[in-house]
Design a protein around this motif. Structure first.
Motif, short mmCIF file in Angstrom:
data_model
loop_
_atom_site.label_atom_id
_atom_site.label_comp_id
_atom_site.label_asym_id
_atom_site.label_seq_id
_atom_site.Cartn_x
_atom_site.Cartn_y
_atom_site.Cartn_z
N GLN A 396 27.02 39.39 53.37
CA GLN A 396 27.01 37.98 53.00
C GLN A 396 28.16 37.22 53.65
N GLN A 397 27.85 36.04 54.20
CA GLN A 397 28.84 35.11 54.74
C GLN A 397 29.79 35.79 55.72
N GLN A 398 29.21 36.33 56.77
CA GLN A 398 29.89 36.89 57.94
C GLN A 398 30.46 38.28 57.74
N GLY A 399 30.26 38.87 56.58
CA GLY A 399 30.72 40.24 56.34
C GLY A 399 32.05 40.29 55.65
N ASN A 400 32.08 40.88 54.44
CA ASN A 400 33.30 40.91 53.63
C ASN A 400 33.44 42.24 52.92
N GLU A 401 34.70 42.59 52.64
CA GLU A 401 35.03 43.78 51.88
C GLU A 401 35.45 43.32 50.48
N LEU A 402 34.76 43.82 49.46
CA LEU A 402 34.96 43.33 48.11
C LEU A 402 35.21 44.47 47.12
N PHE A 403 35.81 44.11 46.00
CA PHE A 403 35.88 45.01 44.87
C PHE A 403 35.18 44.36 43.68
N ARG A 404 34.39 45.16 42.98
CA ARG A 404 33.73 44.74 41.75
C ARG A 404 34.55 45.24 40.57
N PHE A 405 35.05 44.32 39.77
CA PHE A 405 35.87 44.66 38.60
C PHE A 405 34.98 44.64 37.35
N PRO A 406 34.96 45.70 36.58
CA PRO A 406 34.27 45.61 35.28
C PRO A 406 34.89 44.50 34.45
N ALA A 407 34.05 43.77 33.72
CA ALA A 407 34.53 42.64 32.92
C ALA A 407 35.55 43.10 31.89
N ARG A 408 36.61 42.31 31.73
CA ARG A 408 37.67 42.62 30.79
C ARG A 408 37.67 41.59 29.67
N ALA A 409 37.92 42.05 28.46
CA ALA A 409 37.88 41.16 27.30
C ALA A 409 38.94 40.07 27.38
N ASP A 410 40.09 40.38 28.02
CA ASP A 410 41.16 39.38 28.11
C ASP A 410 41.01 38.45 29.30
N GLY A 411 40.01 38.68 30.16
CA GLY A 411 39.77 37.79 31.29
C GLY A 411 40.84 37.84 32.36
N ARG A 412 41.63 38.91 32.41
CA ARG A 412 42.75 39.00 33.35
C ARG A 412 42.49 40.10 34.39
#
Length: 459
Positions: A396-412
């Motif tokens: 997507q959008q020219q190629g990117n390296e990403l990390f997927r973070f599991p959702a955290r209750a504190d939103g941090r």
């Protein structure tokens, strides 16, 4: 015995590395006009089997209550093993004036910051940098008492300015910097010399790709962002089973061609603030508000911090609004993958991407500026192991390296971005940059820590 211990904290009692009597054995720091009678011996521990250079150390008032509410001119950091400054010459005195440090004995005064992060007029974090040998626990001293000696040249800066007709935040060390031309993804700026350039570039509106014509030491922009994640950006994985990322700048109401959020009332809007401006670390706050992704509504703030002497910045994210319409939404942090990558690393919470590059301003459609060809330009992204984030590469959008973070209750959430190039004073090879990032990642996961302290009074 040159001093006596009057108070020992629970931290010090628990720490086995430096008994109070050993701390008191160090001679007391004195300067011509400064003879303190109270000090706090602090023990800084390195839990890694690697040398740490200019590693960040943060201490809060909760850790040392005796420091709570003290003014920064009443706290002096001293390395007892440091080389004392000699008597300054007349020429030096003429330049440094009345606030220069005079002749020292029994140690060397170091720079520190006492930063008010929430802007309530009371400092929240005492910050400094130090070197630590593998598995070393080192003793430094915080001397208490008012004085005004000590210039502190800045090794990091943060500035916000009107740059090419819109507000742009810039945070930097002497080696590398980042700016938000687009408000959600960072441009990367490399220097040929250890120098701070943000104030000049922003206040004088110097083109980041052409500023080296003014002074080659200033360097150049080394990252084309366009619609990618650039040197560091954020988004959300909102569609279960898909690696497609929703991004604030690409909301349904954004400009269909330019992809700017051009209507502040009905689309995502942003606000920028300088929190800290050196000398050792500099911080900017980016607020993203009114983000309607089409699948939810969100608001967040990011705090980016640059560190003197380093090629990385850390980012802390806090969501103030998290209202997805569906389940399983995950936070995303990413960087652009280098086109034609020749050296990369994807291991655990570390991603490095480098390539030779002909750096050119993507807006220079008339080719009025020559391309700058460099042996390598690199970017990196690091996530702490404790977040259990999962790496994904997306086209997507020219190629990117990403990390997927599991959702955290504190939103941090937290992550680290880094950059280097072959034209810089340091990390001149792609392999050197990769190895640097691997070492930084270990320190990021195991920061230097306060292992104990003792409050002492002089006889």
């Amino acid at each position: 015995m040159p001093g006596r211990v009057v108070c020992v904290s629970m931290l010090a009692l628990l720490a086995s590395v430096l008994p109070a009597q050993a701390a008191a054995s160090d001679p007391w720091y004195v300067r011509e006009d400064f003879k303190p009678v109270r000090r706090i011996a602090i023990q800084i521990a390195n839990d890694l089997d690697q040398h740490r250079r200019a590693t960040p150390v943060t201490i809060t008032p909760a850790q040392i209550p005796e420091l709570a509410g003290m003014h920064e001119l009443t706290v002096t950091l001293v390395d007892p093993k440091g080389t004392p400054r000699p008597v300054p010459t007349k020429e030096q005195l003429a330049v440094m004036g009345p606030h220069g440090i005079r002749q020292e004995a029994n140690g060397r005064q170091l720079d520190l910051q006492m930063d008010d992060l929430d802007k309530d007029g009371v400092w929240d974090e005492l910050f400094f940098q130090t070197d630590l040998k593998p598995r070393e626990t080192r003793t430094l001293y915080l001397y208490l008492g008012f004085h005004q000696r000590g210039w502190n040249p800045h090794g990091a800066a943060a500035v916000i300015g009107s740059y090419a007709r819109h507000m742009v935040p810039f945070w930097e060390s002497g080696n590398v910097g980042w700016k938000l031309w687009f408000p959600d993804s960072a441009d990367v700026y490399g220097k040929r010399k250890n120098i701070l350039v943000a104030p000049q570039i922003l206040t004088q509106n110097m083109d980041g790709y052409a500023v080296s014509y003014v002074d080659p030491a200033y360097g150049s922009d080394i990252m084309s962002v366009d619609d990618s994640f650039g040197g560091g950006g954020i988004g959300l994985f909102e569609t279960p089973g898909s690696d497609h990322v929703s991004r604030p700048r690409f909301s349904p109401n954004a400009d269909a061609v330019e992809r700017w959020n051009t209507n502040q009332l009905r689309d995502t809007r942003y606000a920028f603030e300088v929190i800290v401006n050196g000398p050792l670390r500099s911080m900017v706050r980016i607020k993203t508000m009114n983000w309607n992704s089409g699948k939810g509504r969100y608001a967040l703030e990011q705090i980016y911090t640059a560190y003197a002497g380093h090629n990385y910045a850390t980012a802390k994210v806090k969501f103030d609004q998290w209202q997805p319409r569906g389940k399983g939404v995950e936070f995303a942090a990413g960087i652009r993958k280098k086109e034609g990558e020749t050296l990369g690393l994807r291991q655990g919470g570390v991603v490095v991407t480098t390539a030779p590059e002909a750096i050119r301003n993507p807006d220079d459609t008339d080719s009025t500026q020559n391309a700058l060809r460099v042996a390598y330009a690199g970017a990196a992204l690091v996530v702490k192991d404790s977040y259990r984030a999962r790496h994904v590469s997306v086209a997507q959008q020219q190629g990117n390296e990403l990390f997927r973070f599991p959702a955290r209750a504190d939103g941090r959430y937290e992550y680290l971005i880094a950059a280097g190039w072959s034209e810089g004073e340091v990390l001149k090879t792609a392999a050197g940059f990769r190895d640097y990032v691997v070492g930084v990642a270990k320190e990021y996961n195991s920061p230097a820590r306060l292992a104990g302290y003792a409050v002492e009074a002089r006889d």
